[in-house]
Design a protein around this motif. Structure first.
Motif, PDB file in Angstrom:
ATOM      1  N   LEU A 159     -40.312 103.611  57.210  1.00 50.81           N
ATOM      2  CA  LEU A 159     -41.109 104.605  57.862  1.00 50.81           C
ATOM      3  C   LEU A 159     -41.025 106.309  56.793  1.00 50.81           C
ATOM      4  O   LEU A 159     -42.450 105.954  57.057  1.00 50.81           O
ATOM      5  N   GLU A 160     -40.034 106.608  56.787  1.00 50.02           N
ATOM      6  CA  GLU A 160     -40.687 108.056  56.162  1.00 50.02           C
ATOM      7  C   GLU A 160     -41.568 107.865  54.778  1.00 50.02           C
ATOM      8  O   GLU A 160     -42.255 108.655  54.652  1.00 50.02           O
ATOM      9  N   MET A 163     -45.232 107.298  55.627  1.00 49.36           N
ATOM     10  CA  MET A 163     -45.514 108.593  55.926  1.00 49.36           C
ATOM     11  C   MET A 163     -45.574 109.469  54.540  1.00 49.36           C
ATOM     12  O   MET A 163     -47.107 109.888  54.681  1.00 49.36           O
ATOM     13  N   ALA A 164     -45.113 109.382  53.603  1.00 45.94           N
ATOM     14  CA  ALA A 164     -44.699 109.800  52.351  1.00 45.94           C
ATOM     15  C   ALA A 164     -46.056 110.315  52.062  1.00 45.94           C
ATOM     16  O   ALA A 164     -46.598 110.849  51.016  1.00 45.94           O
ATOM     17  N   ARG A 167     -49.452 110.658  53.826  1.00 47.73           N
ATOM     18  CA  ARG A 167     -50.209 112.049  53.420  1.00 47.73           C
ATOM     19  C   ARG A 167     -50.462 112.888  52.470  1.00 47.73           C
ATOM     20  O   ARG A 167     -51.329 113.001  52.197  1.00 47.73           O
ATOM     21  N   LEU A 170     -53.679 111.567  51.419  1.00 49.90           N
ATOM     22  CA  LEU A 170     -54.715 112.280  52.367  1.00 49.90           C
ATOM     23  C   LEU A 170     -55.157 113.853  52.051  1.00 49.90           C
ATOM     24  O   LEU A 170     -56.170 114.078  51.931  1.00 49.90           O
ATOM     25  N   LYS A 171     -54.235 114.301  51.164  1.00 55.53           N
ATOM     26  CA  LYS A 171     -53.923 115.095  50.505  1.00 55.53           C
ATOM     27  C   LYS A 171     -54.836 115.761  49.758  1.00 55.53           C
ATOM     28  O   LYS A 171     -55.870 116.441  49.149  1.00 55.53           O
TER      29      LYS A 171
END
Lengths: 181, 158
Positions: A159-160, A163-164, A167, A170-171
């Protein structure tokens, strides 16, 4: 009131509409926000929200309070319905934002907010579904990493990692040289 | 908690402490506050990284979900109801299912009682009929026997 959620679910299974309405009032806003963000605020989101809560009425007996909280169980149903929808109507998901612009037309500040929302929404919709789900569950919905991992059927480590990676993308899409676009 | 783990938390959960895993939150907060090496690492490598994550979190907050005030009513309106419920709703509009359930439960013993009572009485009637037929036959034989005894008595008297 004095009734906890498992009691209310039991009553609701037996056809008690007042118990069902209490559960609906407690969870509608959170599930609704989750589905709207997952579905890019499209009209189909309303159908998925409705279906999620109809499942609570018709399949409430499948909820096991020892395994998960009701909010996690409802998010799980909503998430599966969203994924089913994406698989069925893949093209619709790849073209987000069209309905949004017309729905939010109005005063200037509303238009600016709509524009900001549309930009982030577009970036979110470009993410792979699992990365988007992971970010929405943990950033917006406040679900614990264990609950989010359970819904996505992955380990907390996985999961992490989702997410990483999400993100990071997205950045790249939303920030230019480390600044707000 | 070490620098690698802290960096991983930052990359996955972002800059906001409330989004960090609850089991590691306190440890991560103390790590940033107390550890000199962490402070140095933050200064040297993570400060820019942290700032980027802060900006990204602010940016993500701009994604507002559409509010749909009719959803609650639509959910309640579209709840599937049993055929008995829909019949009762047709029969008596606004009939509430949470009223008829105890009502049916309350009248069920009465209905069962009536059914059992009716069956039992039917059985008794059948028995009575059978018995009355037997009795009729017995009485007939008795009277015949009386007639014969009277004949016999007449013969004796004669």
């Amino acid at each position: 009131m004095g009734l906890d959620e498992p009691d209310l679910v039991r009553k609701s299974i037996n056809g008690d509409q007042s118990a069902y309405q209490l559960l609906l009032d407690q969870h509608l806003s959170s599930v609704s926000n989750f589905v709207m963000r997952m579905m890019a605020n499209t009209a189909e989101a309303d159908d998925i929200i409705q279906e999620t809560f109809i499942r609570l009425w018709t399949h409430g007996d499948k909820f096991n309070p020892e395994k998960a909280q009701l909010t996690t169980w409802l998010h799980n149903i909503a998430h599966n319905l969203c994924i089913d929808h994406f698989r069925k109507f893949k093209r619709l998901v790849e073209e987000p934002g069209t309905e949004k612009a017309s729905a939010l037309a109005g005063p200037e500040d509303k238009a600016i907010q709509a524009d900001m929302t549309a930009t982030v929404q577009e970036a979110m919709m470009k993410l792979p579904e699992r990365q988007r789900s992971a970010i929405i569950m943990c950033h917006y919905q406040g679900l614990s990493n264990k609950d989010a991992a359970m819904i996505l059927d992955v380990s907390v480590d996985a999961l992490e990692s989702l997410m990483a990676r999400g993100r990071r993308k997205l950045k790249q899409m939303l920030l230019v040289d480390g600044q707000l676009q | 908690m070490n620098i690698e783990r802290f960096q991983k938390i930052l990359e996955a959960y972002g800059s906001r402490e409330e989004n960090w895993p609850s089991s590691e939150r306190r440890e991560a907060q103390l790590f940033v506050q107390d550890r000199v090496d962490a402070q140095q690492f933050l200064q040297e490598h993570l400060q820019e990284h942290l700032q980027e994550h802060r900006l990204l979190d602010i940016r993500l907050d701009e994604y507002l979900p559409r509010q749909s005030p009719a959803t609650r009513d639509n959910v309640l309106k579209n709840l599937p109801v049993s055929s008995l419920d829909s019949f009762l709703n047709w029969l008596i509009p606004e009939f509430r299912t949470d009223i008829w359930h105890p009502l049916v439960a309350g009248t069920l013993p009465l209905v069962i009682g009536i059914v059992i009572g009716t069956n039992a009485s039917m059985g008794t009637l059948d028995n009575d009929n059978a018995e009355s037929a037997d009795n009729w036959q017995a009485e007939d034989v008795y009277f015949l026997a009386l007639d014969e005894s009277q004949i016999t008595m007449g013969l004796i008297n004669d």
